[in-house]
Design a protein around this motif. Sequence first.
Motif, mmCIF file in Angstrom:
data_model
loop_
_atom_site.group_PDB
_atom_site.id
_atom_site.type_symbol
_atom_site.label_atom_id
_atom_site.label_comp_id
_atom_site.label_asym_id
_atom_site.label_seq_id
_atom_site.Cartn_x
_atom_site.Cartn_y
_atom_site.Cartn_z
ATOM 1 N N VAL A 176 3.409 -5.162 10.627
ATOM 2 C CA VAL A 176 3.797 -5.119 9.219
ATOM 3 C C VAL A 176 3.102 -3.907 8.622
ATOM 4 C CG1 VAL A 176 3.694 -6.315 7.001
ATOM 5 C CG2 VAL A 176 4.037 -7.632 9.110
ATOM 6 N N GLU A 177 3.899 -2.977 8.093
ATOM 7 C CA GLU A 177 3.361 -1.734 7.550
ATOM 8 C C GLU A 177 3.401 -1.748 6.031
ATOM 9 O OE1 GLU A 177 5.769 1.308 9.323
ATOM 10 O OE2 GLU A 177 4.790 1.104 11.269
ATOM 11 N N ALA A 178 2.472 -1.023 5.423
ATOM 12 C CA ALA A 178 2.429 -0.895 3.966
ATOM 13 C C ALA A 178 3.634 -0.082 3.504
ATOM 14 C CB ALA A 178 1.143 -0.212 3.536
ATOM 15 N N GLU A 179 4.281 -0.542 2.452
ATOM 16 C CA GLU A 179 5.441 0.162 1.908
ATOM 17 C C GLU A 179 5.038 1.176 0.848
ATOM 18 O OE1 GLU A 179 8.472 -2.590 0.724
ATOM 19 O OE2 GLU A 179 8.433 -3.601 2.655
ATOM 20 N N PHE A 180 3.747 1.155 0.469
ATOM 21 C CA PHE A 180 3.232 2.084 -0.531
ATOM 22 C C PHE A 180 1.720 2.187 -0.366
ATOM 23 C CE2 PHE A 180 4.131 -2.127 -2.314
ATOM 24 C CZ PHE A 180 2.849 -2.573 -2.630
ATOM 25 N N ASP A 181 1.106 3.216 -0.940
ATOM 26 C CA ASP A 181 -0.345 3.358 -0.914
ATOM 27 C C ASP A 181 -0.939 2.239 -1.772
ATOM 28 O OD1 ASP A 181 0.132 5.657 0.493
ATOM 29 O OD2 ASP A 181 -0.555 7.027 -1.075
ATOM 30 N N CYS A 182 -1.993 1.588 -1.276
ATOM 31 C CA CYS A 182 -2.566 0.474 -2.020
ATOM 32 C C CYS A 182 -4.003 0.186 -1.578
ATOM 33 C CB CYS A 182 -1.723 -0.777 -1.845
ATOM 34 S SG CYS A 182 -1.553 -1.339 -0.133
ATOM 35 N N LYS A 183 -4.641 -0.688 -2.325
ATOM 36 C CA LYS A 183 -5.979 -1.170 -2.001
ATOM 37 C C LYS A 183 -5.867 -2.680 -1.813
ATOM 38 C CE LYS A 183 -10.682 -1.484 -3.790
ATOM 39 N NZ LYS A 183 -11.583 -1.147 -4.900
ATOM 40 N N ILE A 184 -6.444 -3.208 -0.730
ATOM 41 C CA ILE A 184 -6.386 -4.638 -0.431
ATOM 42 C C ILE A 184 -7.376 -5.369 -1.335
ATOM 43 C CG2 ILE A 184 -6.638 -6.421 1.349
ATOM 44 C CD1 ILE A 184 -4.359 -4.439 1.947
ATOM 45 N N LEU A 185 -6.864 -6.269 -2.188
ATOM 46 C CA LEU A 185 -7.719 -7.054 -3.076
ATOM 47 C C LEU A 185 -8.051 -8.416 -2.478
ATOM 48 C CD1 LEU A 185 -5.980 -6.369 -6.514
ATOM 49 C CD2 LEU A 185 -7.964 -5.208 -5.527
ATOM 50 N N GLY A 196 2.919 3.237 5.289
ATOM 51 C CA GLY A 196 3.220 3.308 6.715
ATOM 52 C C GLY A 196 2.092 2.815 7.609
ATOM 53 N N GLN A 197 0.905 2.594 7.047
ATOM 54 C CA GLN A 197 -0.232 2.101 7.837
ATOM 55 C C GLN A 197 -0.034 0.620 8.151
ATOM 56 O OE1 GLN A 197 -4.048 3.127 6.152
ATOM 57 N NE2 GLN A 197 -5.107 1.560 7.337
ATOM 58 N N THR A 198 -0.429 0.198 9.346
ATOM 59 C CA THR A 198 -0.284 -1.198 9.764
ATOM 60 C C THR A 198 -1.261 -2.085 9.006
ATOM 61 O OG1 THR A 198 0.404 -0.491 11.973
ATOM 62 C CG2 THR A 198 -0.350 -2.767 11.745
ATOM 63 N N LEU A 199 -0.735 -3.185 8.462
ATOM 64 C CA LEU A 199 -1.543 -4.162 7.736
ATOM 65 C C LEU A 199 -1.940 -5.338 8.626
ATOM 66 C CD1 LEU A 199 0.592 -4.306 4.464
ATOM 67 C CD2 LEU A 199 -1.593 -3.121 4.795
ATOM 68 N N CYS A 200 -0.999 -5.770 9.476
ATOM 69 C CA CYS A 200 -1.236 -6.920 10.352
ATOM 70 C C CYS A 200 -0.132 -6.969 11.397
ATOM 71 C CB CYS A 200 -1.255 -8.219 9.545
ATOM 72 S SG CYS A 200 0.327 -8.649 8.779
ATOM 73 N N ILE A 201 -0.228 -7.952 12.265
ATOM 74 C CA ILE A 201 0.817 -8.206 13.257
ATOM 75 C C ILE A 201 1.326 -9.618 13.023
ATOM 76 C CG2 ILE A 201 1.274 -8.608 15.714
ATOM 77 C CD1 ILE A 201 -0.724 -6.409 16.361
ATOM 78 N N LEU A 202 2.644 -9.777 13.080
ATOM 79 C CA LEU A 202 3.257 -11.104 13.039
ATOM 80 C C LEU A 202 3.939 -11.331 14.380
ATOM 81 C CD1 LEU A 202 4.821 -11.218 9.464
ATOM 82 C CD2 LEU A 202 2.648 -12.164 10.238
ATOM 83 N N GLU A 203 3.491 -12.360 15.077
ATOM 84 C CA GLU A 203 4.085 -12.695 16.370
ATOM 85 C C GLU A 203 5.220 -13.677 16.143
ATOM 86 O OE1 GLU A 203 3.110 -14.981 20.564
ATOM 87 O OE2 GLU A 203 1.576 -14.887 19.034
#
Length: 153
Positions: free
Chosen positions: A122-131, A107-114
């Motif tokens: 754009v929100e995360a659909e699951f818990d993750c680590k950005i590689l 649910g955390q925001t990853l980025c914005i797409l205009e």
Amino acid sequence: MDFKDIKELIRVFDKSELNKLKVKEGEFEISMQRGFESGVTTVTTSAPVAQSTFASAPVVTTSVVAEAVSAPKSGEVINSPMVGTYYSSPSPESPSFVEVGSTVKKGQTLCILEAMKIMNEVEAEFDCKILEILVKDGSPVEYDMPIFVVEKL
């Protein structure tokens, strides 16, 4: 060839190791060439416009530039849910939503797409680590284009 076929052809070309591709189908022609220095794929198409009963159809030329995306080395890929412009932060002076190494909760925001002057989070659909972040700030993105490589937590 319709728009969906062209998008699929561009996607396949970007994932391939080809440097040049030219397809001709009737009056429709598309050629793609990968830039050796810049890492940019240039696509040029020529197709007739719908004919009127009084005049022959003129030819319209369209150019699309899409940044070549290398295949991710490992992890899961988060793809763009829409066509738009990628922004890593809510404003130029604000910090990025995520960076390489960030741990993200569902649910955390990853980025914005205009898209069409509308800012879509754009929100995360699951818990993750950005590689890996595959797109540069302010770059155009296509539907289903990879934008993040992540590791599920």
